[in-house]
Design a protein around this motif. Structure first.
Motif, PDB file in Angstrom:
ATOM      1  N   ASP A  13       0.815  -1.214   0.000  1.00 42.24           N
ATOM      2  CA  ASP A  13       0.000   0.000   0.000  1.00 42.24           C
ATOM      3  C   ASP A  13       0.852   1.269   0.000  1.00 42.24           C
ATOM      4  OD1 ASP A  13      -2.386  -1.477   0.153  1.00 42.24           O
ATOM      5  OD2 ASP A  13      -2.158  -1.690   2.318  1.00 42.24           O
ATOM      6  N   VAL A  58       1.336   5.118   0.512  1.00 38.42           N
ATOM      7  CA  VAL A  58       0.637   6.133   1.307  1.00 38.42           C
ATOM      8  C   VAL A  58       1.121   7.549   1.024  1.00 38.42           C
ATOM      9  CG1 VAL A  58       0.063   4.519   3.145  1.00 38.42           C
ATOM     10  CG2 VAL A  58       2.193   5.810   3.288  1.00 38.42           C
ATOM     11  N   PHE A  59       2.225   7.672   0.305  1.00 39.06           N
ATOM     12  CA  PHE A  59       2.766   9.005   0.005  1.00 39.06           C
ATOM     13  C   PHE A  59       3.778   8.883  -1.123  1.00 39.06           C
ATOM     14  CE2 PHE A  59       6.053  12.304   0.644  1.00 39.06           C
ATOM     15  CZ  PHE A  59       5.263  13.441   0.596  1.00 39.06           C
ATOM     16  N   VAL A  60       3.763   9.863  -2.030  1.00 34.76           N
ATOM     17  CA  VAL A  60       4.778   9.914  -3.076  1.00 34.76           C
ATOM     18  C   VAL A  60       5.395  11.307  -3.076  1.00 34.76           C
ATOM     19  CG1 VAL A  60       5.295   9.679  -5.532  1.00 34.76           C
ATOM     20  CG2 VAL A  60       3.521   8.258  -4.511  1.00 34.76           C
ATOM     21  N   GLU A  61       6.712  11.363  -2.940  1.00 32.78           N
ATOM     22  CA  GLU A  61       7.414  12.636  -3.033  1.00 32.78           C
ATOM     23  C   GLU A  61       7.873  12.810  -4.472  1.00 32.78           C
ATOM     24  OE1 GLU A  61       9.675  14.022   0.352  1.00 32.78           O
ATOM     25  OE2 GLU A  61      11.391  14.180  -1.003  1.00 32.78           O
ATOM     26  N   GLU A  70       6.522   6.107  -0.414  1.00 30.02           N
ATOM     27  CA  GLU A  70       6.383   5.612   0.946  1.00 30.02           C
ATOM     28  C   GLU A  70       5.227   4.620   0.982  1.00 30.02           C
ATOM     29  OE1 GLU A  70       8.136   6.365   3.686  1.00 30.02           O
ATOM     30  OE2 GLU A  70       9.106   8.312   3.320  1.00 30.02           O
ATOM     31  N   SER A  71       5.536   3.399   1.376  1.00 26.85           N
ATOM     32  CA  SER A  71       4.460   2.458   1.666  1.00 26.85           C
ATOM     33  C   SER A  71       4.249   2.488   3.182  1.00 26.85           C
ATOM     34  CB  SER A  71       4.826   1.054   1.188  1.00 26.85           C
ATOM     35  OG  SER A  71       5.899   0.562   1.952  1.00 26.85           O
ATOM     36  N   VAL A  72       3.299   1.688   3.683  1.00 20.67           N
ATOM     37  CA  VAL A  72       3.048   1.706   5.122  1.00 20.67           C
ATOM     38  C   VAL A  72       4.348   1.416   5.860  1.00 20.67           C
ATOM     39  CG1 VAL A  72       1.750   0.676   7.022  1.00 20.67           C
ATOM     40  CG2 VAL A  72       0.673   0.936   4.792  1.00 20.67           C
ATOM     41  N   LYS A  73       5.089   0.465   5.365  1.00 23.83           N
ATOM     42  CA  LYS A  73       6.262  -0.020   6.077  1.00 23.83           C
ATOM     43  C   LYS A  73       7.553   0.724   5.793  1.00 23.83           C
ATOM     44  CE  LYS A  73       7.808  -4.066   7.667  1.00 23.83           C
ATOM     45  NZ  LYS A  73       7.483  -3.872   9.074  1.00 23.83           N
ATOM     46  N   ILE A 123      -1.395  -4.417   3.836  1.00 21.61           N
ATOM     47  CA  ILE A 123      -1.253  -4.025   5.239  1.00 21.61           C
ATOM     48  C   ILE A 123      -2.428  -3.175   5.718  1.00 21.61           C
ATOM     49  CG2 ILE A 123       0.162  -2.688   6.861  1.00 21.61           C
ATOM     50  CD1 ILE A 123       2.647  -3.601   5.295  1.00 21.61           C
ATOM     51  N   ILE A 124      -2.869  -2.221   4.900  1.00 20.89           N
ATOM     52  CA  ILE A 124      -3.943  -1.321   5.353  1.00 20.89           C
ATOM     53  C   ILE A 124      -5.234  -2.107   5.584  1.00 20.89           C
ATOM     54  CG2 ILE A 124      -5.429   0.612   4.650  1.00 20.89           C
ATOM     55  CD1 ILE A 124      -2.952   1.910   3.392  1.00 20.89           C
ATOM     56  N   THR A 125      -5.576  -2.973   4.644  1.00 17.27           N
ATOM     57  CA  THR A 125      -6.789  -3.787   4.785  1.00 17.27           C
ATOM     58  C   THR A 125      -6.672  -4.733   5.980  1.00 17.27           C
ATOM     59  OG1 THR A 125      -7.124  -3.673   2.404  1.00 17.27           O
ATOM     60  CG2 THR A 125      -8.305  -5.414   3.574  1.00 17.27           C
ATOM     61  N   GLY A 181       3.513  -6.804   8.968  1.00 21.50           N
ATOM     62  CA  GLY A 181       3.391  -5.394   8.593  1.00 21.50           C
ATOM     63  C   GLY A 181       2.271  -4.721   9.360  1.00 21.50           C
ATOM     64  N   ASP A 215       2.853  -4.405  13.074  1.00 25.24           N
ATOM     65  CA  ASP A 215       3.658  -3.244  13.434  1.00 25.24           C
ATOM     66  C   ASP A 215       2.819  -1.956  13.434  1.00 25.24           C
ATOM     67  OD1 ASP A 215       6.278  -2.169  14.097  1.00 25.24           O
ATOM     68  OD2 ASP A 215       6.190  -1.183  12.142  1.00 25.24           O
ATOM     69  N   ARG A 221       1.639  14.368   4.873  1.00 21.96           N
ATOM     70  CA  ARG A 221       1.341  12.968   4.580  1.00 21.96           C
ATOM     71  C   ARG A 221       2.560  12.060   4.626  1.00 21.96           C
ATOM     72  NH1 ARG A 221      -3.774  11.175   4.137  1.00 21.96           N
ATOM     73  NH2 ARG A 221      -3.100   9.712   2.533  1.00 21.96           N
ATOM     74  N   ALA A 222       3.748  12.641   4.642  1.00 18.72           N
ATOM     75  CA  ALA A 222       4.947  11.810   4.516  1.00 18.72           C
ATOM     76  C   ALA A 222       5.316  11.178   5.858  1.00 18.72           C
ATOM     77  CB  ALA A 222       6.113  12.649   4.005  1.00 18.72           C
ATOM     78  N   PRO A 223       5.399   9.844   5.898  1.00 23.77           N
ATOM     79  CA  PRO A 223       5.841   9.201   7.139  1.00 23.77           C
ATOM     80  C   PRO A 223       7.292   9.537   7.444  1.00 23.77           C
ATOM     81  CG  PRO A 223       4.856   7.604   5.622  1.00 23.77           C
ATOM     82  CD  PRO A 223       5.082   8.871   4.857  1.00 23.77           C
ATOM     83  N   ARG A 267      10.662   8.053   9.528  1.00 25.76           N
ATOM     84  CA  ARG A 267      11.057   6.683   9.844  1.00 25.76           C
ATOM     85  C   ARG A 267      12.086   6.643  10.955  1.00 25.76           C
ATOM     86  NH1 ARG A 267       7.148   3.751   7.104  1.00 25.76           N
ATOM     87  NH2 ARG A 267       6.952   4.527   4.988  1.00 25.76           N
ATOM     88  N   PHE A 320       2.874   4.919   8.781  1.00 20.09           N
ATOM     89  CA  PHE A 320       1.569   5.449   8.441  1.00 20.09           C
ATOM     90  C   PHE A 320       0.549   4.730   9.305  1.00 20.09           C
ATOM     91  CE2 PHE A 320      -2.301   5.473   5.843  1.00 20.09           C
ATOM     92  CZ  PHE A 320      -2.396   6.817   5.527  1.00 20.09           C
TER      93      PHE A 320
END
Lengths: 125, 376
Positions: free
Chosen positions: A34, A36-39, A57-60, B42-44, B232, B235, B301-303, B305, B326
Motif C-alpha cells: 500500500d 501512502v505518500f509519493v514525493e 512511501e508504503s506503510v512499512k 497491510i492497510i486492509t 506489517g 507493526d 502525509r509523509a511518514p 522513519r 503510516f
C-alpha cells in the motif's frame, strides 16, 4: 502507439516524441504494498539517467524511484498528492509520476521492451 | 527497488505452508521466514483487525516455563515487576534488565499452577529468545529451571470479534479478562490461552503443540470474521497502540523510566530496590530522566522513519525517531521517538528531518488510538 521501456529496477518510461512519462511497474507496486505518500520531483529539475526522481512511501518503508532516462521534469502527477494509492491501482496508467523532456533518447536503446521485461519478471519468482 | 527473497536457512513456523498457500509475502524475521503481508495488503489487514478479528502467527516468539522452589522471588532478581504479587492465572508485562538499568528484553509472564506448584509461563521476543533463555537459566542456576517450549506454536487472535470466534472452539476463553491466562481445551487440544496481545485490541494468544497448530489455524480462518494478518499490520497496529518494539523503541541503553515504562517497576520493588540497575532507575524515577519516549504527529502525509533526527525550533538536536510509519486507522503518519525531557510535553512543537528537509511535528500523548481491552 507510444513505446514503453523498462529498467531492471522496475521503472518504466513511455516515450512520445521527445517527451517521456515515467512510473513504476505493476510488479513493483505489488512488492511495495500500500502506497501512502509519493514525493515527486520539482518541475524544472534536470535529472540524469539513474538519478532519484521520486520517493515512494508504503506503510512499512520508503523506496527510491530512479529515472530510466535523462531529462528535465516538465510535469508531475499532482493527483498522487490527493490519492497516492493510484500507484497501486493503476501503476501503468494513472499512477504515473512525472513527464520529462528527454535529453538523450539513445538511452532508450539499452532498456527492456515489454516482452523482455515480462520474461525478466518471470525469472524473479 | 530490489527485494531480497528469504534465504533457505530460515526456520519455518508450523504455519509456514498455510502462509505460502494463502499468498503471503515472506520475509526474514528473528531467524524465521515470516509473513509480512497477505494479498489483502497491510492497510486492509490492519483495519480488519480493528473491525473484526485477525489471526497472527507469532510462533517465532520464545516460550518457556520457569520452575523453582520460590520461582517468583527468583525471577524478581532479573525483572522490576511485582511477580510475587501475581495471583495464579494473572499475567504481567515486565522487563529483563541489565546492571545499568537498560532493557535486555520485554516479556509477558503469567503465574501458573502445576500439580500444586507455582511456575511462570514466559513469552519473550523471537530475536532475543536464545540470549534471554541463556541469561535466565544461568542467572537462576541452582534455584530455578527453565523448560524451553520449542515444539509449541503461538497464535494471536486479535480484534473485537476474537472472543466470539474463539469461544466456539474454547468456550472457557470468555471467562478470561485482559492479562489473564490458563490451560484450556481448544478444539480438543490442550492449550495455554491468555487474553492479551500486541495490537491495542481485545484478543487472545494461544500456545499449543506445533503439530496441532495448522489445523487449528485453518479452523479459525474458516470463520467469516477471521483473516490472516502479517507482521506489517502487526507493526502498524502496535504503533497506533503506543506499544514498544524491542530493539527499536527500547534496548540495552534505554531505561524503563526513559521509555515511559516506570509503571512496570512495582511499588514493593521500589522499596526493596533489588532488581538489576535499581540505583539508576530509582534515581531517574525520583529526579526525572534526561530524555523521554514520546509520540509524534508529523505534519502532512509523509511518514518519518526510524533514525530520523528530531530538533527544536533553533535546530538543536533533541533525539531520534525510533518507530515511524503510516497509521491506517488515523490516515496520517505517526511516530514515536526520544526527545530531551524538557521537550517531552504533549503539544510541544519540534521538527523532524526527512530527506534533507525539516517536517514540523507535534509531541503527542500515546496511545494514538484508544485501546479496546476487556478489563472486566
Amino acid at each position: 502507439m507510444a513505446d514503453r521501456k523498462y529498467t531492471e529496477d522496475h521503472e518504466w518510461v513511455e516515450v512520445d516524441g521527445e517527451t517521456g512519462v515515467i512510473g513504476i511497474s505493476d510488479y513493483a507496486q505489488e512488492q511495495l504494498g500500500d502506497v501512502v505518500f509519493v514525493e515527486l520531483p520539482d518541475v524544472g529539475k534536470v535529472l540524469d539517467q539513474r538519478d532519484e526522481a521520486a520517493v515512494i512511501e508504503s506503510v512499512k518503508a520508503a523506496a527510491e524511484v530512479y529515472t530510466p532516462v535523462s531529462g528535465e521534469v516538465i510535469e508531475v502527477n499532482e493527483e498522487l498528492n490527493n490519492d497516492p494509492s493510484l500507484v497501486n491501482s493503476d501503476a501503468h496508467g494513472e499512477g504515473w509520476f512525472a513527464k520529462l523532456q528527454l535529453t538523450d533518447p539513445t538511452e532508450l536503446d539499452a532498456l527492456m521492451d515489454e516482452a523482455t521485461y515480462k520474461t525478466f519478471v518471470e525469472s524473479l519468482s | 527497488m530490489a527485494n531480497a527473497s528469504p534465504d533457505t536457512e530460515l526456520l519455518k513456523t508450523p504455519l509456514h505452508d498455510l502462509h505460502v498457500t494463502r499468498g503471503a509475502r515472506m520475509m526474514s524475521f528473528a531467524g524465521y521466514a515470516m509473513p509480512v503481508q497477505y494479498p489483502a495488503g497491510i492497510i486492509t489487514e490492519h483495519k480488519h483487525t480493528r473491525n473484526a478479528a485477525g489471526l497472527f502467527d507469532v510462533s517465532h516468539m520464545g516460550q518457556a516455563i520457569l520452575r523453582g522452589a520460590d520461582v517468583a522471588a527468583s525471577f524478581e532478581k532479573l525483572v522490576p515487576g511485582d511477580i510475587a504479587g501475581l495471583a495464579t492465572g494473572q499475567m504481567r508485562y515486565t522487563l529483563l534488565l541489565n546492571e545499568t538499568g537498560g532493557i535486555r528484553d520485554d516479556l509477558m509472564a503469567t503465574r501458573i499452577e502445576e500439580n500444586g506448584a507455582l511456575a511462570l509461563f514466559l513469552v519473550v521476543n523471537g530475536a532475543c529468545r536464545d540470549a534471554d533463555f541463556a541469561h535466565i537459566a544461568s542467572s537462576l542456576d541452582g534455584e530455578a529451571t527453565l523448560e524451553i517450549l520449542a515444539d509449541r506454536a503461538l497464535l494471536a487472535l486479535q480484534g473485537p470479534g476474537a472472543e466470539d470466534v474463539l469461544a466456539e472452539l474454547a468456550p472457557d476463553c470468555s471467562d478470561l479478562v485482559f492479562l489473564e491466562g490458563r490451560d484450556m481445551e481448544v478444539d480438543g487440544v490442550s492449550a495455554f490461552v491468555t487474553r492479551s496481545g500486541y495490537t491495542g485490541e481485545d484478543g487472545y494468544e494461544i500456545s499449543l503443540p506445533a503439530a496441532a497448530a495448522a489445523a487449528f489455524a485453518e479452523k479459525l480462518l474458516a470463520h467469516d470474521a477471521v483473516e490472516p494478518i502479517g507482521l506489517g499490520a502487526r507493526d502498524s497496529l502496535r504503533l497506533e497502540a503506543g506499544l514498544c518494539l524491542y530493539g527499536h523503541d527500547i534496548d540495552e541503553v534505554t531505561t524503563p523510566v526513559e521509555a515511559g515504562l516506570s509503571w512496570t517497576v512495582g511499588k514493593r520493588r521500589r522499596e526493596t530496590a533489588d532488581f538489576p540497575g535499581a540505583a539508576i532507575i530509582l534515581k531517574q524515577i525520583a529526579g526525572g530522566p534526561s530524555r523521554r519516549r514520546v509520540g509524534l504527529l508529523p505534519e502532512g502525509r509523509a511518514p518519518v522513519r526510524e533514525g530520523a533526527p528530531i530538533q527544536n525550533a533553533a535546530g538543536d538536536g533533541l533525539g531520534m525517531v525510533t518507530s515511524g510509519g503510516f497509521a491506517p486507522g488515523l490516515e496520517r503518519p505517526i511516530a514515536m521517538g526520544y526527545v530531551a525531557a524538557d521537550h517531552a510535553e504533549a503539544g510541544t512543537s519540534v521538527t523532524i528531518e526527512l530527506r534533507g528537509r525539516s517536517v514540523a511535528a507535534e509531541v503527542a500523548a500515546m496511545p494514538f488510538v484508544k485501546p479496546n481491552y476487556k478489563r472486566s
